[in-house]
Enzyme design. Structure first.
Site, short mmCIF file in Angstrom:
data_model
loop_
_atom_site.label_atom_id
_atom_site.label_comp_id
_atom_site.label_asym_id
_atom_site.label_seq_id
_atom_site.Cartn_x
_atom_site.Cartn_y
_atom_site.Cartn_z
N CYS A 1 30.03 46.55 37.06
CA CYS A 1 30.20 45.22 36.46
C CYS A 1 28.90 44.43 36.50
O CYS A 1 27.96 44.76 35.80
CB CYS A 1 31.37 44.49 37.12
SG CYS A 1 31.95 43.07 36.14
N HIS B 1 35.87 48.15 36.62
CA HIS B 1 35.95 48.10 38.08
C HIS B 1 36.68 49.33 38.63
O HIS B 1 37.89 49.28 38.89
CB HIS B 1 36.65 46.82 38.53
CG HIS B 1 35.78 45.62 38.48
ND1 HIS B 1 35.05 45.19 39.56
CD2 HIS B 1 35.51 44.76 37.47
CE1 HIS B 1 34.35 44.10 39.23
NE2 HIS B 1 34.62 43.82 37.97
N GLU C 1 36.69 50.48 41.53
CA GLU C 1 37.23 50.25 42.87
C GLU C 1 38.63 49.65 42.82
O GLU C 1 39.33 49.61 43.85
CB GLU C 1 36.28 49.34 43.67
CG GLU C 1 36.41 47.86 43.41
CD GLU C 1 35.77 47.36 42.12
OE1 GLU C 1 35.82 46.14 41.86
OE2 GLU C 1 35.22 48.21 41.37
#
Length: 254
Positions: free
Chosen positions: A120, A221, A223
């Site tokens: 990001c 993202h 994660e």
């Protein structure tokens, strides 16, 4: 005595420096959303949080010598002065010390030949570090807010990956819905980087440096996803660095 388990590569994770609250405390804190830590650990790495701090070149190099890889995390907007622009009315206040720290880490990682995963904001900063520029508010360009529809929440949109690129081979997929939350993006792509992923509206969603074994940026993202493929690819690359370091090889690769 030898260990029954191979050593886990050590991967540095850049920290936010923000006001945070817990219990009765409300203070500046060095922090990382736990998704980064859990994803790296789940992919086989030992994550180490790298706080925002001022270091000389020698101290920074000594730190990076202990790492096998680097993750540049998400967060607030990159200071537009870094790419010669005036701030957009919707731009967030700059975190100049964090920009300084992460740009220095990118440079040090390049000198050491470390694999880098930029997520990001991290992908945006990687493009700026290579000499590119950013779109400061995507809705002005794409005409919608699907990349960041709800403050404080991830949404999902489809990403297409070039099936011939290194990232596609690492991911094992070339089209997928991914978690997203950003209002900026790549404008002019820097020389030395290749665009390898796009949203349906044409926004660049993934970049890589084809001259290095693993320098990858993703705008989404991972994660916040249950698919660890991109972290697993980083860990594989970092394991190679660890093996060479253990064998006494110190020269950069790539």
């Amino acid at each position: 005595m030898t260990s029954e388990h191979p050593a886990r590569p050590v991967i540095g994770v850049t920290a936010y420096e923000e006001l945070a609250s817990w219990g009765s405390w409300h203070t500046e804190a060095s922090l990382v959303p736990s998704g980064y830590v859990h994803s790296l650990a789940g992919a086989g790495a030992t994550p180490v949080i790298l706080p925002v701090q001022d270091e000389g070149d020698e101290d920074l190099d000594r730190l990076v010598e202990r790492l096998d890889g680097l993750v540049l995390t998400g967060g607030p907007d990159v200071d537009p002065a870094r790419y010669g622009a005036e701030p957009h009315p919707r731009a967030q206040p700059p975190r100049r010390r964090r920009d300084d720290r992460e740009l220095a880490l990118i440079d040090a990682a390049e000198r050491r030949g470390l694999p880098v995963l930029a997520i990001c904001r991290g992908m945006q900063l990687l493009n700026v570090a290579y000499g590119g520029t950013l779109i400061q508010h995507l809705p002005d360009v794409v005409g919608h807010d699907e990349h960041n529809p709800t403050p404080g929440e991830f949404s999902n949109h489809r990403v297409r990956i070039d099936p011939g690129c290194r990232l596609a081979k690492a991911l094992g997929w070339d089209r997928r819905d991914v978690p997203t939350h950003h209002h900026q993006g790549v404008d002019r792509l820097a020389d030395g980087l290749s665009a390898v992923g796009w949203a349906e509206d044409g926004t660049i969603e993934a970049i890589e440096d084809p001259s290095r074994p693993f320098v990858v940026g993703v705008q989404w993202h991972p994660e916040a996803d249950d698919n660890l493929a991109v972290f697993e690819a980083l860990v594989r690359a970092a394991a190679g660095v660890l093996a060479r370091r253990r064998d006494g090889e110190t020269r950069p690769v790539g």
